[in-house]
Design an enzyme around this catalytic site. Structure first.
Site, PDB file in Angstrom:
ATOM      1  CD  GLU A 327      -4.011 -16.428 -26.862  1.00  0.00           C
ATOM      2  OE1 GLU A 327      -3.587 -15.069 -26.974  1.00  0.00           O
ATOM      3  OE2 GLU A 327      -3.896 -16.918 -28.060  1.00  0.00           O
ATOM      4  CB  CYS A 328     -10.178 -18.850 -27.338  1.00  0.00           C
ATOM      5  SG  CYS A 328     -11.926 -19.099 -28.022  1.00  0.00           S
ATOM      6  N   GLY A 329      -9.995 -21.577 -26.649  1.00  0.00           N
ATOM      7  CA  GLY A 329     -10.258 -23.012 -26.332  1.00  0.00           C
ATOM      8  C   GLY A 329      -9.184 -23.534 -25.230  1.00  0.00           C
ATOM      9  CE1 TYR A 331     -10.488 -18.159 -18.417  1.00  0.00           C
ATOM     10  CE2 TYR A 331     -11.892 -17.228 -20.194  1.00  0.00           C
ATOM     11  CZ  TYR A 331     -11.606 -17.453 -18.683  1.00  0.00           C
ATOM     12  OH  TYR A 331     -12.407 -16.700 -17.681  1.00  0.00           O
ATOM     13  CB  THR A 427      -7.911 -13.771 -22.448  1.00  0.00           C
ATOM     14  OG1 THR A 427      -6.918 -14.257 -23.530  1.00  0.00           O
ATOM     15  CG2 THR A 427      -6.993 -12.967 -21.560  1.00  0.00           C
TER      16      THR A 427
END
Length: 436
Positions: A327-329, A331, A427
């Site tokens: 997720e985010c970082g 990802y 994501t």
């Protein structure tokens, strides 16, 4: 029954978090059990709440969660003497389009639960106008009750007197006025406050804030203004499916943005969480059946992550047979490379082709509704996931198959689709709940 309040303000940066922590610690010091919540998708403040109260805090969110989920989450206040919900941004600030049961505004939670609002007002650069702002917030939406006001950063006794008189004329109680006090300023960085676990002195800061607020605020009057509240019976648990039975969870200063209610829901469903530290060059537990890399600050540790060959090789080996999600970082770390703020390119794990850069920062912020085009850990193709995105990275390349069609809160399709390749998915949004 608990004395319950929502702490809000006209805008961000007025002092909601400091006042929440100070009140929580001051009442705890009096022997009261204090339970905090965070309204909205902030994943940093709950850790500060826990440091102040000694009890875990969770997010409640009217855009992403249904009413039953919110009722379930606030039920942890059953045995508390005082319940405080810290708001996000200004009292009525949310998105333009309604989500599951609201716009994400703090006012949604206050009205839904029947908790009065304690306003923090910063009258810097004004005097009587502060009363007009408070009165406008009080009268803007039927169904809300304003408990009163705490003034923050008053310039002088004369300034305080002017504001107090105006608020009295408007029929608004003032519980106290705080002079400027630099010693209780919480350090910040680009995604918000420096995390509680990174501050060795956080206990001392909260103690000083509690002492200072107790000196200038009538704590007994604030408690008398609160609502006597008993939680409703929860009709269901959280609508969260764990991504696996044994979850290897990256957890350190670079991977720390996880909503507490998500971890609790995974455990409640019988999953076991196995933390490991990529910054310490550790690899996922060999017995895990899935690996989850949450967001955080990989851009501040990109050189270390790139140098930790044991972690990168171990994650690649894990992904040959089992799913890995970021997720985010997280990802970004699953991607091919990350360029830091100094323009230095760092090799990441290469499980996805994503290339990101912080050399030219651009803020991405807002709620996200994703319709999965393919499965990801814990969710099947076609699932509708609600989450929140907040980062400053720029996508240089996102070459893999899109994981989802992602919409913002207005329904517009956005470019941050997430990616999938083999066993790896990722994501940019942080998952909050699944539509069911």
């Amino acid at each position: 029954m608990a004395a319950s309040l929502v702490i809000s303000a006209p805008a961000s940066g007025v002092g909601k978090t400091t006042l929440t922590l100070a009140l929580a610690r001051a009442w705890r010091n009096r022997g009261l059990k204090v339970q905090c919540f965070k309204s909205g998708p902030d994943y940093i403040d709950p850790a500060f709440h826990a440091a102040a109260t000694g009890r875990a805090s969770v997010n409640v969110d009217s855009w992403a969660m249904d009413r039953a989920t919110i009722v379930h989450l606030v039920g942890r206040g059953t045995d508390a003497d005082v319940v405080l919900a810290e708001g996000s941004m200004g009292l009525f600030d949310g998105v333009a389009a309604r989500g599951v049961c609201g716009t994400g505004a703090t006012a949604d939670i206050a009205e839904m639960l029947g908790w009065p609002v304690l306003l923090v007002i910063d009258p810097s650069g004004q005097a009587q106008t502060a009363a007009a702002i408070a009165a406008g917030l009080r009268d803007y939406r039927a169904g809300l009750r304003l408990a009163g006001v705490v003034l923050n950063r008053v310039a002088s006794p004369r300034h305080e007197d002017l504001v107090r008189r105006a608020l009295a004329d408007a029929g608004i109680a003032v519980f106290g006025a705080l002079p400027r006090h630099a010693e209780i300023s919480l350090p910040k960085r680009h995604l918000g406050l420096v995390q509680a676990e990174e501050q060795a002195e956080i206990g001392g800061l909260i103690d000083e804030a509690a002492r200072f607020v107790a000196e200038h605020v009538d704590l007994d009057a604030v408690l008398r203004s609160a609502a006597a509240w008993s939680p409703e019976p929860a009709v269901k648990g959280l609508n969260v499916t764990p991504p696996g039975q044994r979850i290897a969870l990256a957890r350190d200063a670079a991977f720390s943005f996880v909503y507490p209610h998500m971890l609790e829901a995974w455990r409640a469903a019988g999953a076991e969480i196995l933390p490991f530290s990529p910054l310490a060059d550790e690899t996922p537990d060999a017995s895990a059946d899935v690996c989850w890399l949450p967001g955080g600050y990989p851009e501040l540790h990109a050189g270390k992550i790139a140098a930790n060959a044991h972690f990168r090789g171990g994650l690649r080996a894990f992904a040959e047979t089992r799913p890995v999600h970021g997720e985010c970082g997280g990802y970004m770390v699953l991607g091919a490379g990350l360029t830091d703020a100094d323009g230095i390119h760092h090799e990441m794990t290469g499980l996805l082709g994503l290339e990101t850069s912080f050399a030219k920062r651009r803020m991405h912020l807002g709620y996200r509704l994703a319709e999965l085009a393919a499965p990801m850990p814990g969710h099947q193709a076609g699932a509708r996931l609600r989450g929140h995105e907040f980062h400053y990275s720029t996508i240089v390349a996102q070459p893999d198959t899109p994981l989802a069609v992602v919409h913002d809160a207005t329904g517009a399709v956005i470019a941050e689709t997430g990616s999938r390749r083999g066993q790896a998915t990722g994501t940019f949004f942080h998952l909050i709940a699944e539509d069911r």
